[in-house]
Scaffold this active site. Structure first.
Site, PDB file in Angstrom:
ATOM      1  N   GLU A 101       0.848  -1.161   0.060  1.00  0.00           N
ATOM      2  CA  GLU A 101      -0.006   0.001   0.054  1.00  0.00           C
ATOM      3  C   GLU A 101       0.949   1.302  -0.046  1.00  0.00           C
ATOM      4  OE1 GLU A 101      -2.488   1.707  -0.853  1.00  0.00           O
ATOM      5  OE2 GLU A 101      -3.722   1.846   0.873  1.00  0.00           O
ATOM      6  N   ASP A 102       0.335   2.204  -0.470  1.00  0.00           N
ATOM      7  CA  ASP A 102       1.145   3.723  -0.455  1.00  0.00           C
ATOM      8  C   ASP A 102       1.002   4.372   0.804  1.00  0.00           C
ATOM      9  OD1 ASP A 102      -1.623   4.111  -0.833  1.00  0.00           O
ATOM     10  OD2 ASP A 102      -1.349   5.693  -2.596  1.00  0.00           O
ATOM     11  N   ASP A 105      -3.441   5.780   6.047  1.00  0.00           N
ATOM     12  CA  ASP A 105      -4.054   7.188   6.919  1.00  0.00           C
ATOM     13  C   ASP A 105      -5.020   6.813   7.824  1.00  0.00           C
ATOM     14  OD1 ASP A 105      -4.321  10.039   6.627  1.00  0.00           O
ATOM     15  OD2 ASP A 105      -6.206   9.821   5.370  1.00  0.00           O
ATOM     16  N   PHE A 154      -0.656  16.312   3.676  1.00  0.00           N
ATOM     17  CA  PHE A 154      -1.048  15.804   2.388  1.00  0.00           C
ATOM     18  C   PHE A 154       0.129  15.757   1.536  1.00  0.00           C
ATOM     19  CE2 PHE A 154      -3.024  14.778  -1.489  1.00  0.00           C
ATOM     20  CZ  PHE A 154      -4.247  13.937  -1.106  1.00  0.00           C
ATOM     21  N   ARG A 167       1.953  12.225  -9.399  1.00  0.00           N
ATOM     22  CA  ARG A 167       2.282  10.784  -9.324  1.00  0.00           C
ATOM     23  C   ARG A 167       3.719  10.438  -9.848  1.00  0.00           C
ATOM     24  NH1 ARG A 167      -2.148   7.459  -7.828  1.00  0.00           N
ATOM     25  NH2 ARG A 167      -4.121   8.036  -8.769  1.00  0.00           N
TER      26      ARG A 167
HETATM   27  P1  IMP Z   1      -7.270   5.544   4.545  1.00  0.00           P
HETATM   28  O1  IMP Z   1      -8.300   4.410   4.227  1.00  0.00           O
HETATM   29  O2  IMP Z   1      -7.951   6.737   5.143  1.00  0.00           O
HETATM   30  O3  IMP Z   1      -6.238   4.857   5.324  1.00  0.00           O
HETATM   31  O4  IMP Z   1      -6.726   6.167   3.085  1.00  0.00           O
HETATM   32  C1  IMP Z   1      -5.705   5.338   2.302  1.00  0.00           C
HETATM   33  C2  IMP Z   1      -5.723   5.808   0.762  1.00  0.00           C
HETATM   34  O5  IMP Z   1      -6.007   7.284   0.918  1.00  0.00           O
HETATM   35  C3  IMP Z   1      -4.272   5.903   0.343  1.00  0.00           C
HETATM   36  O6  IMP Z   1      -4.187   4.577  -0.191  1.00  0.00           O
HETATM   37  C4  IMP Z   1      -4.361   7.129  -0.567  1.00  0.00           C
HETATM   38  O7  IMP Z   1      -4.682   6.575  -1.895  1.00  0.00           O
HETATM   39  C5  IMP Z   1      -5.173   8.044  -0.066  1.00  0.00           C
HETATM   40  N1  IMP Z   1      -4.338   8.996   0.751  1.00  0.00           N
HETATM   41  C6  IMP Z   1      -4.309   8.957   2.382  1.00  0.00           C
HETATM   42  N2  IMP Z   1      -3.235  10.134   2.457  1.00  0.00           N
HETATM   43  C7  IMP Z   1      -3.027  10.605   1.365  1.00  0.00           C
HETATM   44  C8  IMP Z   1      -2.176  11.800   1.142  1.00  0.00           C
HETATM   45  O8  IMP Z   1      -1.413  12.429   2.094  1.00  0.00           O
HETATM   46  N3  IMP Z   1      -1.943  11.896  -0.329  1.00  0.00           N
HETATM   47  C9  IMP Z   1      -2.452  11.447  -1.271  1.00  0.00           C
HETATM   48  N4  IMP Z   1      -3.272  10.137  -1.072  1.00  0.00           N
HETATM   49  C10 IMP Z   1      -3.516  10.102   0.396  1.00  0.00           C
HETATM   50 MG    MG Z   2      -4.500   4.235  -2.169  1.00  0.00          MG
END
Ligand code: IMP
Ligand code: MG
Length: 179
Positions: A101-102, A105, A154, A167
């Site tokens: 995963e990237d 959050d 962010f 990207r």
């Molecule tokens: P979560 O479900 O809130 O954990 O969100 C995860 C996804 O939200 C990540 O895989 C990203 O695609 C997106 N995301 C969360 N934070 C960022 C950020 O700082 N920049 C860009 N995408 C983000």
């Molecule tokens: Mg993502």
């Protein structure tokens, strides 16, 4: 969708990322030593550069597959509702699986994907996330391996977007609005 003007401040250089990716790959190689095949599952689209670099440093037989999970909208906050837009091509029952995963959050995306994949009874499932924002967590989930813990900013670059842009930045930067 129009956005307020912003600049990107460098946060993690391409060199630091490469060194960390190599270290993670070595830990993963050790952890899965002896596997007949490691199924590396990238979460589209943000992990595409990370997974490409990571698998090239993993010294094991590897299969690469992808899942696309999405929360609604193109905003800077993620929604709690996670949809699977594209599922794996192969079954993972009895397999060694590494989810890539990237960013973790709030944790909702990873939580949903991990639960879905665990229901398919892999032999072993671990998670490698490039970035983690622990202060944002809403559900209790943590990657087995994390590249960098970052504050609540962010970020973009190295595969990660802001409204489908940036990207292709080779480093990771944080978005700063100028108005
Ligand atoms: P979560 O479900 O809130 O954990 O969100 C995860 C996804 O939200 C990540 O895989 C990203 O695609 C997106 N995301 C969360 N934070 C960022 C950020 O700082 N920049 C860009 N995408 C983000
Ligand atoms: Mg993502």
């Amino acid at each position: 969708m129009p956005h307020r003007p912003y600049v990107i401040d460098r946060m993690i250089s391409a060199k630091r990322i490469a060194a960390r990716v190599e270290a993670l790959a070595h830990e993963i190689t050790d952890a899965f030593k002896g596997t007949d095949k490691l199924v590396v599952v990238g979460l589209l689209r943000g992990s595409f550069i990370f997974i490409a670099d990571l698998v090239r440093e993993i010294d094991l037989p590897v299969e690469v597959d992808f899942i696309e999970a999405s929360s609604y909208g193109a905003e800077m906050t993620s929604s709690r509702e996670v949809r699977i837009l594209k599922d794996l091509r192969s079954g993972i029952e009895g397999r060694d699986v590494l989810v890539v995963e990237d960013i973790v959050d709030t944790g909702h995306t990873l939580f949903h994907v991990v639960n879905m994949l665990m229901a398919r009874k892999p032999k072993r499932l671990e998670v490698c996330a490039l970035l983690d924002k622990p202060s944002r967590r809403e559900v209790p989930i943590k990657a087995t391996w994390t590249g960098f813990e970052i504050p609540d900013e962010f970020v973009v670059g190295y595969g990660i977007d802001f409204a489908q842009r940036n990207r292709n930045l080779p480093h990771i930067g944080k978005v700063r609005f100028t108005t």
